[in-house]
Every structure is written in structure tokens, then in C-alpha cells.
Motif scaffolding. Structure first.
Motif, short mmCIF file in Angstrom:
data_model
loop_
_atom_site.label_atom_id
_atom_site.label_comp_id
_atom_site.label_asym_id
_atom_site.label_seq_id
_atom_site.Cartn_x
_atom_site.Cartn_y
_atom_site.Cartn_z
N MET A 14 69.39 -20.08 5.10
CA MET A 14 68.72 -19.41 4.00
C MET A 14 67.62 -18.48 4.49
SD MET A 14 68.73 -19.21 0.76
CE MET A 14 67.76 -18.76 -0.62
N ALA A 15 66.82 -18.95 5.46
CA ALA A 15 65.74 -18.11 5.98
C ALA A 15 66.30 -16.88 6.67
CB ALA A 15 64.87 -18.90 6.94
N ASP A 16 67.48 -17.02 7.27
CA ASP A 16 68.12 -15.90 7.94
C ASP A 16 68.49 -14.80 6.94
OD1 ASP A 16 69.06 -14.55 10.15
OD2 ASP A 16 71.11 -15.29 9.86
N ILE A 17 68.94 -15.21 5.76
CA ILE A 17 69.32 -14.25 4.72
C ILE A 17 68.09 -13.51 4.22
CG2 ILE A 17 70.28 -14.04 2.39
CD1 ILE A 17 72.06 -16.46 3.10
N VAL A 18 66.99 -14.23 4.01
CA VAL A 18 65.75 -13.61 3.54
C VAL A 18 65.24 -12.61 4.57
CG1 VAL A 18 63.35 -14.04 2.91
CG2 VAL A 18 65.15 -15.55 2.07
N GLY A 19 65.26 -12.99 5.85
CA GLY A 19 64.81 -12.09 6.90
C GLY A 19 65.65 -10.84 6.97
N ARG A 20 66.96 -10.98 6.84
CA ARG A 20 67.86 -9.82 6.86
C ARG A 20 67.59 -8.90 5.68
NH1 ARG A 20 70.71 -6.56 10.00
NH2 ARG A 20 72.54 -5.78 8.96
N ARG A 21 67.34 -9.50 4.50
CA ARG A 21 67.07 -8.69 3.31
C ARG A 21 65.76 -7.91 3.47
NH1 ARG A 21 67.97 -12.40 -1.05
NH2 ARG A 21 65.83 -13.07 -0.77
N LYS A 22 64.74 -8.55 4.04
CA LYS A 22 63.47 -7.86 4.28
C LYS A 22 63.65 -6.70 5.26
CE LYS A 22 59.88 -11.28 3.55
NZ LYS A 22 58.80 -12.03 4.21
N TYR A 23 64.42 -6.96 6.31
CA TYR A 23 64.69 -5.93 7.32
C TYR A 23 65.40 -4.73 6.70
CZ TYR A 23 67.02 -3.58 11.18
OH TYR A 23 67.49 -2.62 12.05
N LEU A 24 66.43 -4.99 5.90
CA LEU A 24 67.17 -3.90 5.27
C LEU A 24 66.31 -3.13 4.27
CD1 LEU A 24 70.65 -5.60 4.80
CD2 LEU A 24 70.01 -3.86 6.47
N ALA A 25 65.43 -3.83 3.55
CA ALA A 25 64.53 -3.16 2.61
C ALA A 25 63.57 -2.24 3.36
CB ALA A 25 63.75 -4.19 1.79
N ARG A 26 63.05 -2.69 4.50
CA ARG A 26 62.16 -1.83 5.30
C ARG A 26 62.91 -0.62 5.82
NH1 ARG A 26 60.69 -0.28 10.21
NH2 ARG A 26 62.23 -1.51 11.30
N LYS A 27 64.14 -0.81 6.27
CA LYS A 27 64.94 0.32 6.76
C LYS A 27 65.20 1.33 5.64
CE LYS A 27 66.40 0.58 10.51
NZ LYS A 27 65.79 1.22 11.67
N ARG A 28 65.45 0.85 4.42
CA ARG A 28 65.65 1.77 3.28
C ARG A 28 64.38 2.55 3.00
NH1 ARG A 28 68.56 -2.40 0.99
NH2 ARG A 28 66.75 -3.11 -0.16
N ARG A 29 63.24 1.86 3.02
CA ARG A 29 61.96 2.56 2.79
C ARG A 29 61.72 3.59 3.88
NH1 ARG A 29 60.24 -2.69 1.56
NH2 ARG A 29 59.35 -2.91 3.63
N HIS A 30 62.02 3.25 5.14
CA HIS A 30 61.81 4.18 6.24
C HIS A 30 62.69 5.41 6.09
CE1 HIS A 30 61.46 4.96 10.82
NE2 HIS A 30 60.56 5.62 10.13
N ARG A 31 63.95 5.22 5.72
CA ARG A 31 64.83 6.37 5.50
C ARG A 31 64.31 7.26 4.39
NH1 ARG A 31 69.15 2.75 6.36
NH2 ARG A 31 69.38 2.50 4.11
N ARG A 32 63.78 6.65 3.34
CA ARG A 32 63.23 7.41 2.21
C ARG A 32 62.02 8.24 2.66
NH1 ARG A 32 63.32 3.27 -1.49
NH2 ARG A 32 61.17 2.72 -1.06
N VAL A 33 61.16 7.65 3.47
CA VAL A 33 59.99 8.37 3.98
C VAL A 33 60.43 9.50 4.92
CG1 VAL A 33 57.97 8.14 5.49
CG2 VAL A 33 58.39 6.46 3.72
N ARG A 34 61.44 9.22 5.77
CA ARG A 34 61.88 10.19 6.77
C ARG A 34 62.58 11.40 6.16
NH1 ARG A 34 61.57 12.03 10.52
NH2 ARG A 34 63.29 11.58 11.90
N ARG A 35 63.02 11.30 4.91
CA ARG A 35 63.58 12.48 4.25
C ARG A 35 62.55 13.58 4.08
NH1 ARG A 35 65.77 9.58 -0.68
NH2 ARG A 35 67.09 8.10 0.40
#
Length: 124
Positions: A1-22
Motif C-alpha cells: 500500500m505504501a508503495d502505491i502512495v509513493g508512486r502516486r506522489k511521484y507521478l503527481a510531482r512529475k505532472r506538476r513539473h511538466r506543467r511548469v516546464r511548459r
């Protein structure tokens, strides 16, 4: 379960970073100051995106920086890294950068890096 939460946080940060990098990109006149924050360390790079190369970098694990951070907490260490990256950037002839928070919140260690760089004379 903790692995899923960590992956979701990582993917959310990557989405935010892509949005900023535009909206931001580093040029030779005004390169990008990128910040990556792990649980223990902070890594900062000044990047020219047109040529695709790192101009200067600094982190809390650099051999000349780490001994000075022995008695500091993580926020103080991040501010010190911001000051060091500003010194190295000025030596490389860089005075103005665009700040890339890397998808992280602009608080705590990320804000401390920016504050340290500003105090050392780098224009963000």
C-alpha cells in the motif's frame, strides 16, 4: 500500500513539473535554475535548455560543500547550497536565471535554495 502512495506522489510531482516546464526554458542569456529535493539532500543545476547542457551544479553531497553542512539542519543546508550555486554561476558569468522548482511546493528547502541564491547576488 505504501508503495502505491509513493508512486502516486511521484507521478503527481512529475505532472506538476511538466506543467511548469511548459512555461519556462533556459536560454544561454538566462539559464534555468533547477532544484531537486530528496529526503536527505538537495541538488541544484543551472541548465541551458537550448544546448541541453548543465552549466554549473551544486548539491549537499558535493565534497567541498558537505563538510560545511555537518551542524546544519536541512533548510539551512539548502540555503547554503543556494549561496554556493550563486557563487559558481557568477564565476561562470551567469547573473540572471529563471527558477524551476521541479514540481515541488515553493516552501521549506526549495524556497531556501532560492533565498540563498538571491542573497548571494543571483537574480531570479
Amino acid at each position: 500500500m505504501a508503495d502505491i502512495v509513493g508512486r502516486r506522489k511521484y507521478l503527481a510531482r512529475k505532472r506538476r513539473h511538466r506543467r511548469v516546464r511548459r512555461h519556462i526554458s533556459g536560454t544561454p542569456q538566462r539559464p534555468r535554475l533547477n532544484v531537486y529535493r530528496s529526503n536527505r539532500n538537495v541538488f541544484v543545476q543551472v541548465i541551458d535548455d537550448i544546448e541541453g547542457r548543465t552549466l554549473v551544479s551544486c548539491s549537499t553531497i558535493d565534497k567541498d560543500v558537505a563538510p560545511a553542512l555537518a551542524d546544519k539542519n536541512k533548510v539551512e543546508a539548502a540555503k547554503f547550497v543556494g549561496q554556493k550555486i550563486a557563487e559558481r554561476a557568477r564565476e561562470a558569468g551567469i547573473s540572471t536565471v529563471v527558477f524551476d522548482r521541479g514540481g515541488f511546493k515553493y516552501s521549506g528547502r526549495v524556497a531556501a535554495v532560492a533565498q540563498g541564491a538571491r542573497e548571494a547576488g543571483l537574480k531570479l
